[in-house]
Design an enzyme around this catalytic site. Structure first.
Site, PDB file in Angstrom:
ATOM      1  N   ASN A   1       0.863  -1.186   0.000  1.00 28.18           N
ATOM      2  CA  ASN A   1       0.000   0.000   0.000  1.00 28.18           C
ATOM      3  C   ASN A   1       0.901   1.238   0.000  1.00 28.18           C
ATOM      4  O   ASN A   1       1.496   1.573   1.019  1.00 28.18           O
ATOM      5  CB  ASN A   1      -0.901  -0.052   1.257  1.00 28.18           C
ATOM      6  CG  ASN A   1      -1.753   1.187   1.412  1.00 28.18           C
ATOM      7  OD1 ASN A   1      -1.809   2.038   0.532  1.00 28.18           O
ATOM      8  ND2 ASN A   1      -2.422   1.297   2.555  1.00 28.18           N
TER       9      ASN A   1
ATOM     10  N   LYS B   1       0.091   4.283  -0.277  1.00 24.38           N
ATOM     11  CA  LYS B   1      -0.549   5.458   0.338  1.00 24.38           C
ATOM     12  C   LYS B   1      -0.338   6.702  -0.534  1.00 24.38           C
ATOM     13  O   LYS B   1      -0.313   6.586  -1.742  1.00 24.38           O
ATOM     14  CB  LYS B   1      -0.052   5.651   1.772  1.00 24.38           C
ATOM     15  CG  LYS B   1      -0.258   4.365   2.587  1.00 24.38           C
ATOM     16  CD  LYS B   1      -0.143   4.553   4.072  1.00 24.38           C
ATOM     17  CE  LYS B   1      -0.376   3.209   4.756  1.00 24.38           C
ATOM     18  NZ  LYS B   1      -0.368   3.278   6.208  1.00 24.38           N
TER      19      LYS B   1
ATOM     20  N   HIS C   1      -9.811   0.927   4.817  1.00 24.37           N
ATOM     21  CA  HIS C   1      -8.534   1.101   5.518  1.00 24.37           C
ATOM     22  C   HIS C   1      -8.765   2.032   6.715  1.00 24.37           C
ATOM     23  O   HIS C   1      -9.567   2.963   6.633  1.00 24.37           O
ATOM     24  CB  HIS C   1      -7.496   1.700   4.560  1.00 24.37           C
ATOM     25  CG  HIS C   1      -6.117   1.703   5.151  1.00 24.37           C
ATOM     26  ND1 HIS C   1      -5.703   2.668   6.042  1.00 24.37           N
ATOM     27  CD2 HIS C   1      -5.089   0.847   5.023  1.00 24.37           C
ATOM     28  CE1 HIS C   1      -4.467   2.403   6.417  1.00 24.37           C
ATOM     29  NE2 HIS C   1      -4.063   1.304   5.815  1.00 24.37           N
TER      30      HIS C   1
ATOM     31  N   GLU D   1      -7.185   4.437   7.852  1.00 22.00           N
ATOM     32  CA  GLU D   1      -6.989   5.867   7.573  1.00 22.00           C
ATOM     33  C   GLU D   1      -8.241   6.452   6.924  1.00 22.00           C
ATOM     34  O   GLU D   1      -8.587   7.608   7.152  1.00 22.00           O
ATOM     35  CB  GLU D   1      -5.735   6.066   6.709  1.00 22.00           C
ATOM     36  CG  GLU D   1      -4.470   5.928   7.555  1.00 22.00           C
ATOM     37  CD  GLU D   1      -3.241   5.406   6.821  1.00 22.00           C
ATOM     38  OE1 GLU D   1      -3.212   5.447   5.579  1.00 22.00           O
ATOM     39  OE2 GLU D   1      -2.311   4.927   7.511  1.00 22.00           O
TER      40      GLU D   1
ATOM     41  N   GLU E   1      -5.685  -5.145  10.512  1.00 25.92           N
ATOM     42  CA  GLU E   1      -4.678  -4.105  10.718  1.00 25.92           C
ATOM     43  C   GLU E   1      -4.968  -3.366  12.011  1.00 25.92           C
ATOM     44  O   GLU E   1      -5.782  -2.430  12.026  1.00 25.92           O
ATOM     45  CB  GLU E   1      -4.716  -3.106   9.553  1.00 25.92           C
ATOM     46  CG  GLU E   1      -4.388  -3.716   8.209  1.00 25.92           C
ATOM     47  CD  GLU E   1      -3.786  -2.672   7.287  1.00 25.92           C
ATOM     48  OE1 GLU E   1      -2.660  -2.893   6.834  1.00 25.92           O
ATOM     49  OE2 GLU E   1      -4.411  -1.630   7.048  1.00 25.92           O
TER      50      GLU E   1
ATOM     51  N   GLY F   1       2.153   2.217  10.800  1.00 28.02           N
ATOM     52  CA  GLY F   1       3.082   3.338  10.677  1.00 28.02           C
ATOM     53  C   GLY F   1       3.776   3.709  11.969  1.00 28.02           C
ATOM     54  O   GLY F   1       4.418   4.753  12.060  1.00 28.02           O
TER      55      GLY F   1
ATOM     56  N   SER G   1       3.121  -2.256  10.316  1.00 29.69           N
ATOM     57  CA  SER G   1       4.572  -2.324  10.496  1.00 29.69           C
ATOM     58  C   SER G   1       5.182  -3.680  10.127  1.00 29.69           C
ATOM     59  O   SER G   1       6.091  -4.172  10.809  1.00 29.69           O
ATOM     60  CB  SER G   1       4.951  -1.925  11.923  1.00 29.69           C
ATOM     61  OG  SER G   1       4.518  -0.600  12.199  1.00 29.69           O
TER      62      SER G   1
END
Ligand code: PGA
Length: 253
Positions: free
Chosen positions: A9, A11, A95, A97, A167, A173, A212
């Protein structure tokens, strides 16, 4: 046997030039791994470039998001049909985010999932708890609610051509990874929820771990019986690192 999937991904990172370099590195360095599939998820503007570079290679590609509408006056949105125009195989939906920064609810995520699946894309549905939810002992309840919104679509059959990604938000991150045991416990629970509705589906459903993932932890994660690969953010932006992660998932390496 479920084939492992390592999905990158990207991003909102990169430029046209950097994307060209990354794609070239992947194509040149790609070893044909029979038991590991690779896929990358560039930002929308680089999909055409990705299609051009990866067509006729074993690496698949997809988009990071799509609209929950088919077409129409939706400024700034991108439809499933547009993604198919660029031969996308996959699309990431829900996701964290998107959920946290853009207010995507379970209902919106389910609508996106349905649009993607009906168009012939393979949705990768993301679920995961925040640190506060984990500390409050709500991890399983949260992922169950998030997956439940998808399972409710048509008695679970909706997941036949789909992938799930667990996730944990606190691991994305941050450099902090769920331990293989922590991740496995959630993966096992997710598979059990699906099995309660449809055992055949549960056996073939691929459940990826994200948060991560890097070369030092990927092997221990994918050696768990219910972890079928990784959704990789930061470490997918360097092709050597990403290819190394894929190789470490292969039994032939
Ligand atoms: P990360 O991102 O690997 O940088 O933690 C994973 C993701 O958000 O999919």
């Amino acid at each position: 046997m479920r084939q492992k999937l390592i999905a990158g991904n990207w991003k909102m990172f990169g430029s046209r030039q950097e994307t060209a370099k990354l794609l070239r590195g992947l194509v040149d360095g790609m070893a044909n791994l029979e038991d590991v599939e690779l896929a990358v998820f560039p930002p929308f503007p680089y999909l055409a470039q990705t299609q051009e570079a990866l067509t006729d290679t074993p690496i698949a590609w997809g988009a990071q998001n799509l609209s929950n509408a088919k077409s129409g006056a939706y400024t700034g949105e991108v439809s499933a049909a547009m993604l198919l125009d660029f031969d996308c195989r996959y699309v990431i939906v829900g996701h964290s985010e998107r959920r946290q920064l853009y207010g995507e609810t379970d209902t919106i995520v389910a609508a996106k999932f349905e649009i993607a699946r009906d168009a012939g894309l393979i949705p990768i549905i993301c679920v995961g708890e925040t640190l506060a939810e984990r500390n409050a002992g709500q991890t399983l309840a949260v992922v169950e609610r998030q997956l439940g919104a998808i399972l409710a679509l048509d008695q679970g059959r909706s997941l036949y051509r789909a992938i799930v990604a667990y996730e944990p938000v606190w691991a994305i991150g941050t450099g902090e990874t769920a331990t293989p045991e922590q991740a496995e416990a959630v993966h096992q629970h997710l598979r059990q929820i699906v099995a309660d509705q449809d055992e055949t589906l549960a056996k073939q459903l691929r459940i990826l771990y994200g948060g991560s993932v890097k070369r030092d932890n990927v092997r221990a994660l994918v050696s768990m019986p219910n972890i079928d690969g990784g959704l990789v953010g930061g470490a997918s932006l360097e092709y050597e690192h990403f290819l190394e992660i894929a190789r470490l998932c292969s039994s032939s390496y």
